[in-house]
Design a protein around this motif. Structure first.
Motif, PDB file in Angstrom:
ATOM      1  N   SER A   3       0.790  -1.226   0.000  1.00 57.68           N
ATOM      2  CA  SER A   3       0.000   0.000   0.000  1.00 57.68           C
ATOM      3  C   SER A   3       0.826   1.283   0.000  1.00 57.68           C
ATOM      4  O   SER A   3       0.269   2.367   0.008  1.00 57.68           O
ATOM      5  CB  SER A   3      -0.947   0.005   1.203  1.00 57.68           C
ATOM      6  OG  SER A   3      -0.206  -0.135   2.405  1.00 57.68           O
ATOM      7  N   ALA A   5       4.435   3.463  -1.596  1.00 58.26           N
ATOM      8  CA  ALA A   5       5.556   3.602  -2.523  1.00 58.26           C
ATOM      9  C   ALA A   5       6.443   4.726  -2.014  1.00 58.26           C
ATOM     10  O   ALA A   5       5.997   5.602  -1.267  1.00 58.26           O
ATOM     11  CB  ALA A   5       5.062   3.922  -3.932  1.00 58.26           C
ATOM     12  N   ASN A  21       0.949   6.817   0.087  1.00 62.43           N
ATOM     13  CA  ASN A  21      -0.008   5.717  -0.015  1.00 62.43           C
ATOM     14  C   ASN A  21      -0.740   5.757  -1.355  1.00 62.43           C
ATOM     15  O   ASN A  21      -0.527   6.653  -2.172  1.00 62.43           O
ATOM     16  CB  ASN A  21      -0.992   5.713   1.168  1.00 62.43           C
ATOM     17  CG  ASN A  21      -1.942   6.902   1.159  1.00 62.43           C
ATOM     18  OD1 ASN A  21      -2.113   7.602   0.153  1.00 62.43           O
ATOM     19  ND2 ASN A  21      -2.591   7.139   2.291  1.00 62.43           N
ATOM     20  N   GLN A  22      -1.611   4.797  -1.578  1.00 64.38           N
ATOM     21  CA  GLN A  22      -2.262   4.661  -2.887  1.00 64.38           C
ATOM     22  C   GLN A  22      -3.313   5.731  -3.147  1.00 64.38           C
ATOM     23  O   GLN A  22      -3.861   5.802  -4.256  1.00 64.38           O
ATOM     24  CB  GLN A  22      -2.883   3.265  -3.007  1.00 64.38           C
ATOM     25  CG  GLN A  22      -1.842   2.164  -3.068  1.00 64.38           C
ATOM     26  CD  GLN A  22      -2.443   0.805  -3.367  1.00 64.38           C
ATOM     27  OE1 GLN A  22      -3.039   0.594  -4.423  1.00 64.38           O
ATOM     28  NE2 GLN A  22      -2.301  -0.135  -2.436  1.00 64.38           N
ATOM     29  N   SER A  23      -3.588   6.572  -2.153  1.00 65.46           N
ATOM     30  CA  SER A  23      -4.500   7.696  -2.350  1.00 65.46           C
ATOM     31  C   SER A  23      -3.748   8.992  -2.616  1.00 65.46           C
ATOM     32  O   SER A  23      -4.353  10.054  -2.719  1.00 65.46           O
ATOM     33  CB  SER A  23      -5.391   7.862  -1.111  1.00 65.46           C
ATOM     34  OG  SER A  23      -6.178   6.715  -0.896  1.00 65.46           O
ATOM     35  N   ALA A  60       5.748  -1.044  -2.411  1.00 63.13           N
ATOM     36  CA  ALA A  60       5.471  -1.556  -3.755  1.00 63.13           C
ATOM     37  C   ALA A  60       6.626  -1.286  -4.707  1.00 63.13           C
ATOM     38  O   ALA A  60       6.839  -2.018  -5.670  1.00 63.13           O
ATOM     39  CB  ALA A  60       4.188  -0.922  -4.290  1.00 63.13           C
ATOM     40  N   CYS A 119      -2.767  12.545 -11.877  1.00 64.75           N
ATOM     41  CA  CYS A 119      -3.262  11.458 -11.037  1.00 64.75           C
ATOM     42  C   CYS A 119      -3.920  11.936  -9.745  1.00 64.75           C
ATOM     43  O   CYS A 119      -4.947  11.401  -9.334  1.00 64.75           O
ATOM     44  CB  CYS A 119      -2.114  10.503 -10.699  1.00 64.75           C
ATOM     45  SG  CYS A 119      -1.439   9.623 -12.118  1.00 64.75           S
ATOM     46  N   TRP A 120      -3.308  12.942  -9.106  1.00 62.84           N
ATOM     47  CA  TRP A 120      -3.759  13.330  -7.768  1.00 62.84           C
ATOM     48  C   TRP A 120      -3.924  14.837  -7.587  1.00 62.84           C
ATOM     49  O   TRP A 120      -4.172  15.297  -6.475  1.00 62.84           O
ATOM     50  CB  TRP A 120      -2.764  12.809  -6.722  1.00 62.84           C
ATOM     51  CG  TRP A 120      -2.811  11.328  -6.527  1.00 62.84           C
ATOM     52  CD1 TRP A 120      -3.923  10.539  -6.482  1.00 62.84           C
ATOM     53  CD2 TRP A 120      -1.699  10.447  -6.326  1.00 62.84           C
ATOM     54  NE1 TRP A 120      -3.575   9.222  -6.267  1.00 62.84           N
ATOM     55  CE2 TRP A 120      -2.214   9.142  -6.160  1.00 62.84           C
ATOM     56  CE3 TRP A 120      -0.312  10.633  -6.261  1.00 62.84           C
ATOM     57  CZ2 TRP A 120      -1.404   8.031  -5.949  1.00 62.84           C
ATOM     58  CZ3 TRP A 120       0.493   9.528  -6.038  1.00 62.84           C
ATOM     59  CH2 TRP A 120      -0.043   8.239  -5.892  1.00 62.84           C
ATOM     60  N   ALA A 298       3.080   7.737  -8.054  1.00 64.59           N
ATOM     61  CA  ALA A 298       1.967   7.309  -8.906  1.00 64.59           C
ATOM     62  C   ALA A 298       2.446   6.386 -10.021  1.00 64.59           C
ATOM     63  O   ALA A 298       1.744   5.465 -10.436  1.00 64.59           O
ATOM     64  CB  ALA A 298       1.256   8.529  -9.499  1.00 64.59           C
ATOM     65  N   PHE A 301       2.621   2.921  -8.641  1.00 65.74           N
ATOM     66  CA  PHE A 301       1.301   2.300  -8.474  1.00 65.74           C
ATOM     67  C   PHE A 301       0.568   2.100  -9.803  1.00 65.74           C
ATOM     68  O   PHE A 301      -0.395   1.341  -9.867  1.00 65.74           O
ATOM     69  CB  PHE A 301       0.422   3.164  -7.562  1.00 65.74           C
ATOM     70  CG  PHE A 301       0.843   3.170  -6.127  1.00 65.74           C
ATOM     71  CD1 PHE A 301       1.096   1.993  -5.447  1.00 65.74           C
ATOM     72  CD2 PHE A 301       0.971   4.367  -5.427  1.00 65.74           C
ATOM     73  CE1 PHE A 301       1.487   2.010  -4.104  1.00 65.74           C
ATOM     74  CE2 PHE A 301       1.360   4.392  -4.094  1.00 65.74           C
ATOM     75  CZ  PHE A 301       1.608   3.203  -3.430  1.00 65.74           C
ATOM     76  N   VAL A 303      -1.120   4.529 -11.160  1.00 66.57           N
ATOM     77  CA  VAL A 303      -2.341   5.314 -10.969  1.00 66.57           C
ATOM     78  C   VAL A 303      -2.622   6.149 -12.207  1.00 66.57           C
ATOM     79  O   VAL A 303      -1.718   6.711 -12.816  1.00 66.57           O
ATOM     80  CB  VAL A 303      -2.212   6.232  -9.750  1.00 66.57           C
ATOM     81  CG1 VAL A 303      -3.467   7.082  -9.574  1.00 66.57           C
ATOM     82  CG2 VAL A 303      -1.977   5.414  -8.500  1.00 66.57           C
TER      83      VAL A 303
END
Length: 307
Positions: A3, A5, A21-23, A60, A119-120, A298, A301, A303
């Motif tokens: 979860s 990176a 984190n993945q968010s 990850a 991505c974010w 990202a 992941f 993402v």
């Protein structure tokens, strides 16, 4: 998938690492500053120390945002950047994968700033996006159909080196009339000092010029207006060529707010070819100095946050 990176942002004056984190939330961040940038061998040792200092046993992978031209497949720096010398030909991927036993991915720092925003940040849910970073120079990243566009030789999106004024001022690359030579923080300060020569100004930043413009300084207003006009020409040309849904403006200069964005949007509107359904947005970036770090994470992941 794990979860977390680790994102790494390698700059000419600092090296930052973050546990993400993945968010897209930064849970831990470490930064090392230096007056003289390390060469490739020293830099890899420093990256290893920073990754270890994050102290997360299960990740990850590691993503790196690196200045200059990068072979993203092999993990090799193909060319030095002006602020980071001694990295050409250095393979960053292999020694880090050997050390930490995880996947290592990397890309040009401006590409990853664009990827982070896509991505974010400001570009979530957008498939086609162009990002400009305005600071000491002008960097850029292009996202097409949810993928970073790197070109045939990993050298795409050198947006700062678009020709926008024939016989214009000399750019950092020694050519004349490039966007960077007209709209970067360096250019804004240069033009203001040139017009304010009778005041013998020494220590001043682009932020100071924008503040002076807000307070009614006519010379500052003229300098900001010209920078916005040329930036608008560049952005309009990019929109005409790539037809993105959004253009994101990041970097220190983008913090100027409406005094920059209002004339910029007008210049873009005047320069874009009319189309009944095309209404590209020109917005400030959201991720600030963390854009490269988050873009690197990202990338680990995978993402996209596509609509």
């Amino acid at each position: 998938m794990n979860s977390f990176a680790i994102g790494i942002d390698l700059g000419g004056t600092h090296l930052s690492s973050a546990l993400v984190n993945q968010s897209g939330q930064i849970k831990r961040k470490k930064t090392v500053s230096f007056t003289k940038a390390p060469d490739g061998k020293q830099g890899i040792l420093l990256i290893k120390r920073l990754v270890k200092s994050i102290n997360c046993k299960s990740i990850a992978g590691i993503g790196l945002a690196v200045p200059g031209c990068v072979d993203t497949d092999k993990g090799i720096v193909l060319a030095d950047s002006p602020n980071l010398i001694g990295w050409r030909g250095i393979n960053i991927k292999k020694p880090l994968e050997k050390e930490f036993k995880v996947s290592v991915v990397m890309d040009n720092d401006a590409n990853l700033a664009a990827w982070g925003e896509k991505c974010w940040g400001a570009g979530k849910k957008v498939r086609n996006l162009i990002c400009l970073t305005l600071g000491t120079g002008v960097g850029g990243g292009i996202i097409i159909d949810n993928k970073i566009y790197r070109g045939s030789h990993f050298y795409a999106a050198e947006i700062g080196h678009m020709m926008v004024k024939a016989e214009g001022p000399v750019c950092s690359c020694t050519r004349r009339g490039h966007l960077e030579a007209l709209v970067s923080a360096t250019a804004i300060v240069r033009d203001y000092k040139k017009l304010k020569i009778q005041f013998n100004i020494k220590n001043i930043s682009a932020k100071d010029v924008f503040n002076a413009a807000r307070k009614g300084d006519n010379i500052a207003r003229h300098v900001v207006s010209e920078a916005a006009r040329y930036l608008g020409l560049g952005v309009a040309s990019l929109i005409n060529v790539f037809d993105p849904e959004m253009v994101v403006i990041g970097g220190g200069v983008a913090n100027a707010g409406d005094i920059l964005f209002r004339p910029l949007r007008k210049a873009v509107q005047d320069g874009v070819m009319r189309h009944a359904f095309r209404k590209p947005k020109v917005l400030p970036a959201k991720l600030g100095e963390n854009a490269g770090l988050l873009g690197a994470a990202a990338l680990v992941f995978g993402v996209k946050n596509a609509s």
